[in-house]
Motif scaffolding. Structure first.
Motif, PDB file in Angstrom:
ATOM      1  N   ASP A 216       0.832  -1.167  -0.071  1.00 47.11           N
ATOM      2  CA  ASP A 216       0.147   0.072  -0.164  1.00 47.11           C
ATOM      3  C   ASP A 216       0.900   1.223   0.045  1.00 47.11           C
ATOM      4  N   ARG A 217       1.438   1.648  -1.177  1.00 46.57           N
ATOM      5  CA  ARG A 217       2.292   2.964  -1.320  1.00 46.57           C
ATOM      6  C   ARG A 217       3.757   2.442  -0.608  1.00 46.57           C
ATOM      7  N   ASN A 218       3.912   3.193   0.338  1.00 47.73           N
ATOM      8  CA  ASN A 218       4.989   3.056   1.132  1.00 47.73           C
ATOM      9  C   ASN A 218       4.916   2.169   2.133  1.00 47.73           C
ATOM     10  N   TYR A 219       3.747   1.521   2.296  1.00 49.40           N
ATOM     11  CA  TYR A 219       3.724   0.620   3.369  1.00 49.40           C
ATOM     12  C   TYR A 219       3.272  -0.772   3.143  1.00 49.40           C
ATOM     13  N   VAL A 220       3.314  -1.691   3.854  1.00 52.07           N
ATOM     14  CA  VAL A 220       3.007  -3.215   3.579  1.00 52.07           C
ATOM     15  C   VAL A 220       2.207  -3.675   4.671  1.00 52.07           C
ATOM     16  N   ARG A 221       1.208  -4.477   4.223  1.00 46.77           N
ATOM     17  CA  ARG A 221       0.141  -5.153   5.313  1.00 46.77           C
ATOM     18  C   ARG A 221       0.450  -6.666   5.666  1.00 46.77           C
ATOM     19  N   LEU A 222       0.958  -7.048   6.554  1.00 45.86           N
ATOM     20  CA  LEU A 222       1.129  -8.432   6.851  1.00 45.86           C
ATOM     21  C   LEU A 222      -0.161  -8.847   7.389  1.00 45.86           C
ATOM     22  N   HIS A 223      -0.611 -10.200   6.620  1.00 48.16           N
ATOM     23  CA  HIS A 223      -1.790 -10.837   6.963  1.00 48.16           C
ATOM     24  C   HIS A 223      -1.348 -12.068   7.524  1.00 48.16           C
ATOM     25  N   VAL A 224      -1.949 -11.933   9.023  1.00 46.35           N
ATOM     26  CA  VAL A 224      -1.477 -13.208   9.865  1.00 46.35           C
ATOM     27  C   VAL A 224      -2.547 -13.663  10.436  1.00 46.35           C
ATOM     28  N   GLY A 225      -3.353 -14.936  10.015  1.00 44.22           N
ATOM     29  CA  GLY A 225      -4.433 -15.204  10.503  1.00 44.22           C
ATOM     30  C   GLY A 225      -5.520 -14.039   9.899  1.00 44.22           C
ATOM     31  N   LYS A 226      -6.146 -13.933  10.985  1.00 43.07           N
ATOM     32  CA  LYS A 226      -7.250 -12.971  10.890  1.00 43.07           C
ATOM     33  C   LYS A 226      -6.886 -11.554  11.287  1.00 43.07           C
ATOM     34  N   GLN A 227      -5.597 -11.503  11.617  1.00 40.73           N
ATOM     35  CA  GLN A 227      -5.127 -10.188  11.948  1.00 40.73           C
ATOM     36  C   GLN A 227      -4.217  -9.510  10.751  1.00 40.73           C
ATOM     37  N   GLN A 266      -6.845 -21.420 -13.324  1.00 40.92           N
ATOM     38  CA  GLN A 266      -6.570 -20.512 -14.494  1.00 40.92           C
ATOM     39  C   GLN A 266      -7.705 -19.228 -14.588  1.00 40.92           C
ATOM     40  N   TRP A 267      -7.372 -18.066 -14.761  1.00 39.71           N
ATOM     41  CA  TRP A 267      -8.383 -17.309 -14.867  1.00 39.71           C
ATOM     42  C   TRP A 267      -8.457 -16.623 -16.371  1.00 39.71           C
ATOM     43  N   PHE A 268      -8.760 -15.186 -16.548  1.00 41.62           N
ATOM     44  CA  PHE A 268      -8.850 -14.910 -17.743  1.00 41.62           C
ATOM     45  C   PHE A 268      -7.547 -14.203 -18.097  1.00 41.62           C
ATOM     46  N   SER A 269      -7.270 -14.069 -19.316  1.00 40.67           N
ATOM     47  CA  SER A 269      -6.110 -13.347 -20.088  1.00 40.67           C
ATOM     48  C   SER A 269      -4.951 -13.806 -19.579  1.00 40.67           C
ATOM     49  N   GLY A 270      -4.626 -15.391 -19.141  1.00 40.99           N
ATOM     50  CA  GLY A 270      -3.428 -15.791 -18.771  1.00 40.99           C
ATOM     51  C   GLY A 270      -3.046 -15.537 -17.587  1.00 40.99           C
ATOM     52  N   ASP A 271      -3.943 -15.015 -16.574  1.00 39.76           N
ATOM     53  CA  ASP A 271      -3.860 -14.962 -15.235  1.00 39.76           C
ATOM     54  C   ASP A 271      -4.231 -16.238 -14.482  1.00 39.76           C
ATOM     55  N   TYR A 272      -3.710 -16.193 -13.262  1.00 42.24           N
ATOM     56  CA  TYR A 272      -4.241 -17.360 -12.539  1.00 42.24           C
ATOM     57  C   TYR A 272      -4.768 -16.648 -11.080  1.00 42.24           C
ATOM     58  N   VAL A 273      -5.653 -17.535 -10.368  1.00 41.84           N
ATOM     59  CA  VAL A 273      -6.052 -17.169  -9.066  1.00 41.84           C
ATOM     60  C   VAL A 273      -5.327 -17.986  -8.088  1.00 41.84           C
ATOM     61  N   VAL A 274      -4.642 -17.496  -6.947  1.00 44.69           N
ATOM     62  CA  VAL A 274      -4.092 -18.358  -6.091  1.00 44.69           C
ATOM     63  C   VAL A 274      -5.062 -18.471  -4.935  1.00 44.69           C
ATOM     64  N   GLY A 279      -9.321 -19.594   2.289  1.00 43.96           N
ATOM     65  CA  GLY A 279     -10.070 -19.208   1.171  1.00 43.96           C
ATOM     66  C   GLY A 279      -9.809 -17.630   0.476  1.00 43.96           C
ATOM     67  N   THR A 280      -8.893 -16.999   0.905  1.00 42.51           N
ATOM     68  CA  THR A 280      -8.256 -15.948   0.221  1.00 42.51           C
ATOM     69  C   THR A 280      -7.941 -16.289  -1.235  1.00 42.51           C
ATOM     70  N   ARG A 281      -8.399 -15.349  -1.941  1.00 44.34           N
ATOM     71  CA  ARG A 281      -8.123 -15.431  -3.437  1.00 44.34           C
ATOM     72  C   ARG A 281      -7.059 -14.112  -3.874  1.00 44.34           C
ATOM     73  N   LEU A 282      -5.959 -14.534  -4.405  1.00 42.67           N
ATOM     74  CA  LEU A 282      -5.146 -13.732  -4.740  1.00 42.67           C
ATOM     75  C   LEU A 282      -4.683 -13.889  -6.278  1.00 42.67           C
ATOM     76  N   ARG A 283      -4.216 -12.732  -6.936  1.00 37.19           N
ATOM     77  CA  ARG A 283      -4.149 -12.814  -8.266  1.00 37.19           C
ATOM     78  C   ARG A 283      -2.694 -13.263  -8.616  1.00 37.19           C
ATOM     79  N   LEU A 284      -2.259 -14.055  -9.622  1.00 35.36           N
ATOM     80  CA  LEU A 284      -0.991 -14.200 -10.272  1.00 35.36           C
ATOM     81  C   LEU A 284      -1.114 -13.645 -11.635  1.00 35.36           C
ATOM     82  N   SER A 285      -0.406 -12.614 -11.626  1.00 33.61           N
ATOM     83  CA  SER A 285      -0.737 -11.647 -13.014  1.00 33.61           C
ATOM     84  C   SER A 285       0.021 -12.324 -14.001  1.00 33.61           C
ATOM     85  N   ARG A 286      -0.399 -12.132 -15.314  1.00 35.21           N
ATOM     86  CA  ARG A 286       0.178 -12.699 -16.455  1.00 35.21           C
ATOM     87  C   ARG A 286       1.666 -12.035 -16.522  1.00 35.21           C
TER      88      ARG A 286
END
Length: 298
Positions: A216-227, A266-274, A279-286
């Motif tokens: 997130d710009r000059n920050y990062v968010r660490l996702h640890v379980g529900k936190q 496999q998703w659209f236009s050569g992308d993948y959904v990780v 259950g979190t869904r993240l995109r692996l960009s083409r």
């Protein structure tokens, strides 16, 4: 690698003093000067300097006002120049590299500038996305049982990269975060925990407990379980400190813990959904997938 610097002060003599001190430093490019806060905002947006030597007290728009105007855009490192030490806490709150009192002492300025130089150097990420994402691609093909060993064995040979480049994990910590410790495997050059400063307290997050990381710009968010813990850090810098056998950059704003990956679709236009275990869904960009296929000759 030169540091591009903008000097901002409403006093001409003060700007000249900072310019002379910068001219004594190696690999510095002074990209411009501004004598007001409003002029500084425009030049920062236009020139995108690495560092701004910024006067706190200026008529119209002060130094802190300049930073407020920049929210949502390019925010460079800031070295505050101030006549009053009462601004020190506010400088810390906005994550300035340092602050120097007027009249500017040469040794004090050199020490502060060295901090900026180190932060700048650590922000340059090594190019190692090929091997990281080859493992993710193999996961997508159903061959991910040994993803950690596959990546660990191929990283050094193919790219000649790994770790911080100096055999250690020590990094100059940003004001709100630090990377410390080392992994037990390999040469021990990757961070095992990350320091988080939040709500007046400090604590460590083990890297193995992180599910995924988003920029997130000059920050990062660490996702640890529900936190989620937000720290001031660039994702490219953080990527350098993480063990590539465990973490992969799958998008310009996303790093994922490979041990948390449940499946890929496999998703659209050569992308993948990780899809992670929770259950979190993240995109692996083409873009990243194309690069890894070119790197390994697929």
């Amino acid at each position: 690698m030169s540091v591009r610097v903008l000097i901002v002060d409403d006093e001409a003599l003060a700007r000249q003093r900072v310019r002379r001190l910068l001219q004594n430093e190696a690999d510095v490019e002074i990209v411009g000067e501004a004598e007001s806060g409003h002029e500084a905002v425009g030049l920062i947006r236009e020139l995108q300097p690495d560092l701004v030597c910024l006067d706190v007290q200026m008529p119209g728009l002060d130094g802190f006002g300049v930073l407020r105007e920049l929210e949502g855009g390019h925010v460079p490192m800031v070295l505050f120049i101030t006549a009053y030490d009462e601004h020190a806490q506010r400088a810390f709150d906005v994550h300035a590299v340092d602050y120097v009192l007027k009249p500017v002492d040469a040794d004090r300025f050199r020490s502060a500038f060295d901090k900026a130089r180190r932060q700048r150097a650590h922000a340059v990420a090594a190019e190692r996305l090929g091997e990281l994402l080859e493992t993710v691609r193999r996961l997508a093909d159903g061959n991910g049982d040994n993803q950690a060993s596959l990546l660990g064995s191929s990283l050094g040979g193919a790219l000649g990269l790994g770790g911080s480049g100096n055999g250690g994990t020590a990094l100059a910590p940003a004001p709100t975060a630090g990377v410390t410790g080392a992994s037990s495997g390999g040469a021990g050059r990757y961070a095992s925990r990350i320091l988080v400063k939040q709500d007046g307290r400090m604590f460590f997050v083990k890297t193995t407990e992180i599910d995924w990381i988003e920029a997130d710009r000059n920050y990062v968010r660490l996702h640890v379980g529900k936190q989620a813990h937000t720290i001031r850090e660039r994702i490219s810098h953080l990527e350098e400190t993480l063990d590539p056998r465990l973490f992969a950059r799958i998008h310009r704003s996303t790093i994922v813990n490979l041990n948390r990956v449940r499946e890929m679709q496999q998703w659209f236009s050569g992308d993948y959904v990780v899809i992670l275990e929770d259950g979190t869904r993240l995109r692996l960009s083409r873009h990243y997938r194309d690069r890894v296929e070119k790197q390994v000759g697929v």
